[in-house]
Motif scaffolding. Sequence first.
Motif, PDB file in Angstrom:
ATOM      1  N   THR A  91       0.946  -1.760   0.016  1.00  0.00           N
ATOM      2  CA  THR A  91      -0.664   0.261   0.217  1.00  0.00           C
ATOM      3  C   THR A  91       0.881   1.719  -0.379  1.00  0.00           C
ATOM      4  O   THR A  91       1.850   1.714   1.334  1.00  0.00           O
ATOM      5  N   ALA A  92       0.504   1.996  -1.470  1.00  0.00           N
ATOM      6  CA  ALA A  92       1.425   3.087  -0.849  1.00  0.00           C
ATOM      7  C   ALA A  92       1.477   4.024  -1.996  1.00  0.00           C
ATOM      8  O   ALA A  92       0.100   3.575  -3.011  1.00  0.00           O
ATOM      9  N   VAL A  93       1.344   4.818  -2.994  1.00  0.00           N
ATOM     10  CA  VAL A  93       1.556   6.225  -4.115  1.00  0.00           C
ATOM     11  C   VAL A  93       2.341   5.445  -4.812  1.00  0.00           C
ATOM     12  O   VAL A  93       4.014   5.686  -4.405  1.00  0.00           O
ATOM     13  N   TYR A  94       2.348   5.615  -5.879  1.00  0.00           N
ATOM     14  CA  TYR A  94       3.582   4.561  -7.010  1.00  0.00           C
ATOM     15  C   TYR A  94       3.301   5.964  -8.099  1.00  0.00           C
ATOM     16  O   TYR A  94       2.658   6.463  -8.183  1.00  0.00           O
ATOM     17  N   TYR A  95       4.168   6.312  -7.999  1.00  0.00           N
ATOM     18  CA  TYR A  95       4.813   6.889  -9.075  1.00  0.00           C
ATOM     19  C   TYR A  95       5.815   6.637  -9.450  1.00  0.00           C
ATOM     20  O   TYR A  95       6.544   5.581  -9.705  1.00  0.00           O
ATOM     21  N   CYS A  96       5.793   6.975 -11.571  1.00  0.00           N
ATOM     22  CA  CYS A  96       6.873   6.980 -11.971  1.00  0.00           C
ATOM     23  C   CYS A  96       7.889   7.676 -12.297  1.00  0.00           C
ATOM     24  O   CYS A  96       7.912   8.768 -11.964  1.00  0.00           O
ATOM     25  N   ASN A  97       9.276   7.479 -13.040  1.00  0.00           N
ATOM     26  CA  ASN A  97      10.306   8.261 -13.418  1.00  0.00           C
ATOM     27  C   ASN A  97      11.298   7.843 -14.458  1.00  0.00           C
ATOM     28  O   ASN A  97      11.169   7.156 -14.704  1.00  0.00           O
ATOM     29  N   LEU A  98      11.161   9.147 -15.143  1.00  0.00           N
ATOM     30  CA  LEU A  98      12.368   8.973 -16.358  1.00  0.00           C
ATOM     31  C   LEU A  98      13.985  10.153 -16.043  1.00  0.00           C
ATOM     32  O   LEU A  98      13.842  11.202 -15.219  1.00  0.00           O
ATOM     33  N   ASP A  99      14.495   9.164 -16.216  1.00  0.00           N
ATOM     34  CA  ASP A  99      16.100  10.152 -16.006  1.00  0.00           C
ATOM     35  C   ASP A  99      16.698  10.227 -14.750  1.00  0.00           C
ATOM     36  O   ASP A  99      17.520  11.591 -14.560  1.00  0.00           O
ATOM     37  N   PHE A 100      16.376   9.642 -13.394  1.00  0.00           N
ATOM     38  CA  PHE A 100      16.964   9.522 -12.329  1.00  0.00           C
ATOM     39  C   PHE A 100      18.077   9.527 -11.832  1.00  0.00           C
ATOM     40  O   PHE A 100      19.336   8.769 -12.971  1.00  0.00           O
ATOM     41  N   GLY A 101      18.217  10.960 -11.544  1.00  0.00           N
ATOM     42  CA  GLY A 101      19.921  11.236 -11.055  1.00  0.00           C
ATOM     43  C   GLY A 101      20.375  12.256 -12.389  1.00  0.00           C
ATOM     44  O   GLY A 101      21.519  12.629 -11.746  1.00  0.00           O
ATOM     45  N   SER A 102      19.526  12.591 -12.871  1.00  0.00           N
ATOM     46  CA  SER A 102      20.171  13.565 -13.350  1.00  0.00           C
ATOM     47  C   SER A 102      19.814  14.936 -13.211  1.00  0.00           C
ATOM     48  O   SER A 102      18.563  14.722 -12.543  1.00  0.00           O
ATOM     49  N   GLU A 103      19.988  15.863 -14.079  1.00  0.00           N
ATOM     50  CA  GLU A 103      20.253  17.387 -13.308  1.00  0.00           C
ATOM     51  C   GLU A 103      17.979  17.753 -13.672  1.00  0.00           C
ATOM     52  O   GLU A 103      17.506  18.398 -13.297  1.00  0.00           O
ATOM     53  N   HIS A 104      18.245  17.659 -15.528  1.00  0.00           N
ATOM     54  CA  HIS A 104      16.594  17.180 -15.198  1.00  0.00           C
ATOM     55  C   HIS A 104      15.368  16.190 -15.668  1.00  0.00           C
ATOM     56  O   HIS A 104      15.630  14.809 -16.400  1.00  0.00           O
ATOM     57  N   THR A 105      15.232  15.047 -13.902  1.00  0.00           N
ATOM     58  CA  THR A 105      13.614  14.131 -14.012  1.00  0.00           C
ATOM     59  C   THR A 105      12.812  14.760 -14.386  1.00  0.00           C
ATOM     60  O   THR A 105      12.679  15.847 -13.361  1.00  0.00           O
ATOM     61  N   TYR A 106      11.578  13.208 -14.448  1.00  0.00           N
ATOM     62  CA  TYR A 106      10.511  14.288 -14.424  1.00  0.00           C
ATOM     63  C   TYR A 106       9.669  12.844 -13.011  1.00  0.00           C
ATOM     64  O   TYR A 106      10.480  11.630 -13.162  1.00  0.00           O
TER      65      TYR A 106
END
Length: 117
Positions: A91-106
Motif C-alpha cells: 500500500t503506497a502512492v506509486y510514482y514513475c520516474n524518467l532520467d533519475f539522477g540527472s539534472e532534469h528528471t521527470y
Amino acid sequence: QSRLVESGGGLVQPGGSLRLSCTAPGLILDYRTIGWFRQAPGKEREGIACIPRTDGSPYYTDSVKGRFTMSRDIAKNTVYLQMNSLKPEDTAVYYCNLDFGSEHTYWGQGTQVTVSS
C-alpha cells in the motif's frame, strides 16, 4: 517540460493484481533510465524497480522481486508495472520516474494503491 502521468491504481485484496501505467507525453523512453517508486504513509519514497538507460534487464528490490514486472512501449511513450500477489505492505502512492539522477528528471503525480481486505 511535461510531467509523467500514472494510472491504474486502486483498491485490491491481498493476493490480487494490478497493472499501473505511466505515460510520458512528448518524451522518448528509449535509452533512458526508467523507474518506479512508491511512498507509504509516514515513510520515505523508495525505488522498487528500474530499467537502466542501456536497456538491460530490469532491477527490482527484494520486497517486490518475483511479484512485480516492469515493461515499456516506446512507440506509445508508456511504462508499465505489473503487480501480482499484492500484500498490505505494498500500500503506497506509486510514482514513475524518467532520467533519475540527472539534472532534469521527470516525475508524475502518483497513483494510489491500497491492498486491504
